[in-house]
Design a protein around this motif. Structure first.
Motif, short mmCIF file in Angstrom:
data_model
loop_
_atom_site.label_atom_id
_atom_site.label_comp_id
_atom_site.label_asym_id
_atom_site.label_seq_id
_atom_site.Cartn_x
_atom_site.Cartn_y
_atom_site.Cartn_z
N LYS A 11 -58.45 -13.63 10.63
CA LYS A 11 -57.82 -14.90 10.26
C LYS A 11 -58.75 -16.07 10.59
O LYS A 11 -58.75 -17.08 9.89
CB LYS A 11 -56.48 -15.07 10.98
N TYR A 12 -59.50 -15.93 11.68
CA TYR A 12 -60.48 -16.99 11.99
C TYR A 12 -61.51 -17.08 10.88
O TYR A 12 -61.87 -18.16 10.44
CB TYR A 12 -61.22 -16.72 13.31
N SER B 276 -56.94 -8.52 13.86
CA SER B 276 -56.19 -9.27 12.86
C SER B 276 -56.45 -10.77 13.02
O SER B 276 -56.69 -11.48 12.05
CB SER B 276 -54.70 -8.98 12.99
N LEU B 277 -56.44 -11.22 14.28
CA LEU B 277 -56.63 -12.66 14.50
C LEU B 277 -58.05 -13.07 14.15
O LEU B 277 -58.28 -14.14 13.60
CB LEU B 277 -56.30 -13.02 15.96
N GLY B 278 -59.02 -12.19 14.45
CA GLY B 278 -60.41 -12.49 14.15
C GLY B 278 -60.61 -12.70 12.65
O GLY B 278 -61.27 -13.64 12.22
N SER C 262 -54.28 -21.04 12.19
CA SER C 262 -55.02 -19.82 12.50
C SER C 262 -56.07 -20.03 13.57
O SER C 262 -56.36 -19.11 14.34
CB SER C 262 -55.69 -19.26 11.24
N ILE C 263 -56.67 -21.22 13.61
CA ILE C 263 -57.63 -21.40 14.68
C ILE C 263 -56.98 -22.01 15.91
O ILE C 263 -57.62 -22.24 16.92
CB ILE C 263 -58.87 -22.23 14.25
#
Lengths: 248, 238, 638
Positions: free
Chosen positions: B15-16, B11-13, B195-196
């Motif tokens: 967002k990156y 999920s975070l990837g 996000s980053i």
């Protein structure tokens, strides 16, 4: 005061739920919200009807057991307040109050207003700890911890794991919880050795549990009974990114 | 490759991906605006700029290809994330109040989709120059800079912009598209830093203000052209 | 039966070291063959489960909450004591030991308390290593404060959420063991009986609160860490779910229950606002560091706004009666002083059940920001509950049941009179005597779980040599049937009164007759009344719903049914102890100026009660309290 309650009833995880309407009579403003529900439930039982199930335990805003989406807002929408600390003085005679459980795929309903939040436990089990065994630890003062770091870690560690962040998020994202738990340890010197692994594992588990993604709407921060800052999410994003770039 | 796996599956990837492509697209928007605003410097200046771009296909095509990739990644991550988000709450609330979440943040996918269609229209309108959609009855492709006819005619961008925006419907849709884009950016730019992970409690209020300011500036910059045209800028152009 | 505390011989300071050497060890390779059932996941339970799993034992851990992190240890606010002497102010293991023994009114086992003080230092190290964010000084070293009447600063704290942070530390250690497969966790599971095989505790019967399924688990030892019984009083600062069930069922299976009459009343709780009240909220005792306790001197002032009462019309009764400790007098003493003021008609607020805790002087001296920084969360909490701003008007406080020093009798190894059954934390009786000092509960829970049980349980395994039975054993079937029968009986109750109404009635009776002050007539009246309430309970109770699924009404009924039985033992013990000590104040036994009067000649013992059947009085066993090191003195805080 007299109120009308619209309460979500659902016999178990498999069945369909529905709203039922109840009257809450002679409510005193000094009552807590849960005490008001106790009164209604007592009346139901006296009439031989089954009371609605809801979770609560400490009733002083720290155990995180209580939940309830009250009129569309988890914990009722008073700053820094859990449902158990919400008092009836915030309502007025004749109000209709809608009460629902946390709604998220990762928090399946067990019964009525009670949900299963063990997904949070599994996220902690994935990496939300410092791997030290009992005994053999250095003196508490052996590693100085800057006051700023200790305070920031405490800000994150204040999370009570209630799940309101998930409940309010339009995406049912658990990022505020995971970020708070990961940041608590990642901010402290004691958490450094496992920092990368922790960020990766906890996020991975969060994804597996079926929570949604953070779109930074900020509603989690607004309902958090411990007012955990959105900035911890940025920190988790950073920690996860650094760990990823290291190829871990 | 853990790096790629983390970026494209978590999920975070995703967002990156969303943040980084968003960031690059915002930079493009700034550059594009700087180019467009040359219209106020006169016919010759903007046409020279246009000619510069068009006469260097080795620059413009990689740039176009890059922009397309960014857009595809941005849209791909948006769709993936949105589908996951929908799946994360199978049963909707009876009553739901999005406390603490502003309008822009709640409508990112919707504004994104509308902006996406706007971008397609905009490309067809001024880049591909499809005659049927410019609503002026004129063929923009035929606008040539006087005196350049021959083997290498230069395109008269200045005239195309002015004639194009003279149509109230076209300008209206353009202002609406830009408006939604900037609403999208008012949240997107500040979220990008989140996000980053380039945010903390000290920078957060500043970054949020910068994001909002940038969105407003871009909005004013972009709409200044159709508004000026409608108010009579370049009325000598036929 | 003679009670053998198994206290090791030798000089006090070396007992624990010597004992650890004398304890038999289990070969590391053999540890995985032993399975431990840990009931409760608070500080004691979680720390024990995690530590035992780290050693290599197989552990099953049970809690009734939806997550082990929610156990009521989480609500402890103030802090945890440790004899670190980081502040160079004269603290030492011996001083912590002495303060605890004296604070307990010389009714605790000396060797246990000394060991507690010894391991207190390890607890801090352990918790710091786990990432517990204790308060720090600017230099990065641990901060301390003086707490609960201590003359030295030895209390470590994490804002007003120390219990939460320590529990999260233990919970995280537990989570790590769960992820490693060393601990199997059973949340939303309630223990309803202990299974004894050949006289040893070898299993438990539990009910899955979600499905209603009753099942049994076999183990080589059973560890109960299920907290105190304060909820017998209905209104207490305990969480709603806190109950006596596990240790009560153990008592009925032969584990002696010690000193149930030692109940602690905490002085700084928010007063009751009406009959609807479901629980009481405690505010950290640290408030007394900067707040001054007073009541109006004139009864007619009690209803006036506090600000309008002039200084000379205020009775700062703690400062007046106990000039050297003042507002920091120990809990039992402060609570009783507040009760006296209210009983004499000087109480304020609803029903005259409250006294003021005033911060005006501190705010004047230190500024409102300092007070906000120190106690902001408590002031906010007070405002949420009462709707009053304590920066402007004094808080109203009243004592409430908070902690129970009594509990299952355990020996020096924390083993009960039933071999193989261990009881830790608040659930046992061991370390606090008749009164617990502030910031000592967290210390004891973690000491038991991290640093005592992991040593002593091995000795039991190494010496008992009784194999773990299968759950198909007849004793398991019998216990399971017993539990099922009781559940069916409760579910069949279709009377007219709710569980809450019975619980409230019982609690009110206990609070009035066996609360802050007790007397013979009252206790006898209570002992007569309790069986009547119990009888009506079983005849006229309403329990709704079915067994097959979540049924909170049934859970609660089962817990209250146990309180109904337990209450009798509480009053029996209080009646038998014809002296006043610590949390047990008998009105007949007081000095002319109203202070507790101990009777060391006749009551210097632990009263451990053995169950004989509900219709028969329990048998009293006495464990004499021998003080080799300290001299028993009269507690004086004047």
């Amino acid at each position: 005061m007299n109120l009308t309650l619209k309460v979500w009833r659902q016999s178990n995880g498999q069945s369909q739920g529905r709203f039922e309407t109840y009257a809450a009579k002679n409510i005193i403003e000094d009552m807590s919200f849960l005490e008001m529900l106790d009164v209604v439930n007592e009346e139901l039982m006296e009439r031989g009807q089954e009371p609605f199930a809801f979770d609560s335990d400490c009733r002083e805003g720290i155990c995180g057991m209580c939940s309830l989406v009250i009129n569309g807002i988890p914990h009722g929408g008073h700053k820094g307040t859990a449902t158990c600390q919400l008092h009836m003085r915030h309502f007025k005679d004749g109000d209709t109050i809608t009460i629902e459980p946390w709604r998220a795929k990762a928090f399946p309903v067990i019964k009525d207003l009670v949900t299963n939040r063990s997904a949070f436990d599994r996220i902690i089990q994935a990496g939300g700890f410092v791997s030290v065994n009992t005994g053999g630890t250095p003196d508490g003062n052996a590693i100085p911890v800057p006051k700023i770091a200790a305070d920031a870690a405490m800000d994150a560690a204040a999370c009570i794991g209630c799940g309101a962040c998930v409940a309010v998020c339009k995406n049912a994202s658990a990022m505020l919880f995971v970020a708070a738990k990961a940041s608590h340890l990642n901010l402290l010197p004691q958490g450094q050795p496992e920092k990368d692994r922790r960020a990766l594992k906890m996020v991975q588990q969060m994804d597996e549990e079926g929570f949604g993604n953070c779109t930074v709407t900020g509603s989690c921060e607004a309902v958090c009974p411990k007012e955990i800052s959105l900035s911890f999410i940025a920190k988790l994003n950073r920690d996860f990114g650094v760990a990823t770039l290291k190829g871990k | 490759m853990n790096i790629l796996k983390n970026i494209f599956t978590t999920s975070l990837g995703k967002k990156y991906v969303m943040a980084v492509t968003g960031c690059a697209l915002v930079l493009f928007l700034v550059g594009h605006l700087a180019g467009n605003l040359q219209v106020f410097l006169g016919q010759e200046v903007i046409n020279r700029y246009g000619h510069f771009l068009q006469s260097n296909p080795e620059l413009i095509w990689p740039a176009r290809f890059g922009l397309l990739t960014l857009l595809v990644l941005h849209v791909w991550s948006a769709i993936r994330l949105t589908l996951e988000n929908r799946a994360a709450r199978p049963v909707a609330y009876g009553v739901y109040k999005p406390i603490g979440a502003n309008y822009a943040s709640r409508t990112m996918f919707m504004t994104g989709l509308i902006v996406f269609t706007f971008v397609i229209y905009h490309l067809l309108h001024y880049t591909v120059r499809v005659k049927a959609i410019n609503l002026t009855g004129q063929d923009f492709a035929a606008f040539k800079v006087p005196g350049t006819v021959g083997e290498h005619p230069q395109h008269d961008i200045y005239r195309m912009i002015i004639i194009g925006f003279r149509n109230i419907w076209v300008s209206g849709f353009y202002v609406l598209g830009i408006g939604l884009l900037c609403l999208h950016l008012s949240h997107g730019v500040s979220s990008m830093f989140q996000s980053i992970g380039w945010k903390n409690d000290s920078y957060r209020p500043l970054l949020d203000k910068i994001a909002c300011g940038l969105a407003i500036l871009l909005f004013l910059g972009y709409i200044s052209i159709p508004v000026a045209v409608l108010l009579g800028f370049g009325k000598d152009i036929q | 039966m003679a009670l053998d505390s198994k206290t090791p011989s030798g000089p006090l300071a070396q007992k624990w070291d010597k004992h650890r050497f004398d304890l038999k060890l289990v070969n590391p390779a053999n540890k995985r063959k032993f399975e431990v059932l840990v009931v409760g996941s608070g500080l004691a339970g979680a720390s024990a489960a995690a530590s035992l799993a780290e050693l290599g034992y197989k552990v099953k851990c049970f809690c009734f909450q939806d997550s082990p992190r929610r156990a009521h240890s989480i609500a402890a606010q103030g802090g945890i004591n440790a004899a670190k002497n980081y502040q160079n102010d004269g603290d030492s293991v011996y001083r912590l030991f002495y303060d605890t023994i004296k604070g307990g009114d010389f009714r605790a086992r000396e060797a246990n308390v000394y060991r507690l003080a010894q391991v207190s230092v390890n607890i801090i190290d352990q918790c710091v290593a786990q990432g517990v964010p204790f308060a720090r000084e600017y230099g990065g070293l641990l901060a301390n404060r003086s707490f609960g009447g201590a003359q030295v600063s030895r209390t470590f704290y994490a804002r007003g959420q120390t219990g939460q942070q320590l529990l999260l530390g233990a919970y995280q250690a537990l989570a790590r063991q769960i992820s490693l497969g060393a601990v199997q966790m059973f949340p939303r599971t309630e223990m309803l009986d202990v299974v004894l095989v050949d006289g040893h505790a070898k299993g438990i019967v539990v009910r899955n609160l979600v499905t209603g399924e009753v099942s049994t688990h076999a183990g080589d030892a059973v560890v109960l860490a299920t907290g105190g019984y304060g909820n017998a009083f209905f209104l207490s600062t305990n969480a709603k779910g806190c109950n006596v069930t596990s240790i009560w069922r153990a008592y009925k299976k032969g584990a002696f229950f010690a000193n149930p009459c030692y109940t602690q009343i905490h002085p700084t709780c928010i007063p009751v606002s009406g009959d609807h009240q479901s629980k009481l909220t405690l505010m950290s005792e640290s408030l007394r560091n900067d707040g001054r306790v007073w009541a109006p001197k004139r009864k007619e002032d009690c209803t006036k706004p506090p600000g309008s009462i002039p200084e000379d019309a205020r009775d700062y009764f703690l400062e007046r009666k106990y000039p050297s400790f003042g507002n920091l007098a120990p809990r039992d003493i402060s609570s009783r002083a507040a009760k006296e003021a209210c009983d004499a008609g000087h109480g304020v607020g609803p029903g005259g059940l409250g006294v003021y805790l005033d911060f005006a002087d501190s705010i004047k001296r230190l500024g409102v920001n300092v007070i906000r920084e120190r106690y902001g969360n408590l002031f906010d909490m007070y405002e949420k509950i009462t709707g009053e701003n304590a920066y402007e008007v004094p808080m109203r406080i009243y004592p409430a049941v908070h902690y129970t020093m009594g509990g299952t009798w355990v020996d020096y190894n924390l083993m009960t009179s039933v071999p193989g059954l261990f009881v830790l934390g608040e659930a046992n009786f061991s370390d606090h005597g008749a009164n617990r000092l502030g910031a000592s509960a967290l210390m004891q829970g973690l000491a038991d779980g991290y640093f005592v049980l992991p040593y002593t349980i091995g000795h039991y395994f190494a010496t008992s040599k009784i194999a773990r039975p299968a759950t198909s054993h007849a004793e398991f079937r019998k216990a399971e049937e017993g539990v099922q029968e009781r559940i069916n009986r409760l579910l069949a109750s279709k009377g007219k009164r709710t569980v809450t109404s019975f619980h409230r009635e019982l609690g009110k009776l206990l609070w009035e007759k066996c609360g802050m002050a007790r007397n013979e007539a009252g206790l006898k009246a209570a002992l007569k009344r309790i069986p009547e309430i119990r009888e009506e309970f079983w005849k006229n109770l309403i329990v709704t719903g079915q067994n097959g699924g979540l049924n909170q009404s049934l859970e609660y009924a089962g817990r209250v049914a146990d309180f109904m039985e337990f209450a009798e033992l509480l009053c029996t013990d209080a009646l038998h102890r014809r002296e006043s000590c610590g949390g047990h104040f008998r009105e007949e036994f007081q000095t002319p100026d109203g202070e507790a009067e101990r009777d060391d000649a006749n009551f210097s013992y632990v009263a451990a009660w053995e169950f004989q059947g509900l219709d028969k009085p329990p048998v009293l066993h006495k464990e004499p309290l021998v003080y080799e090191e300290v001299h028993m003195s009269t507690r004086s805080y004047k």
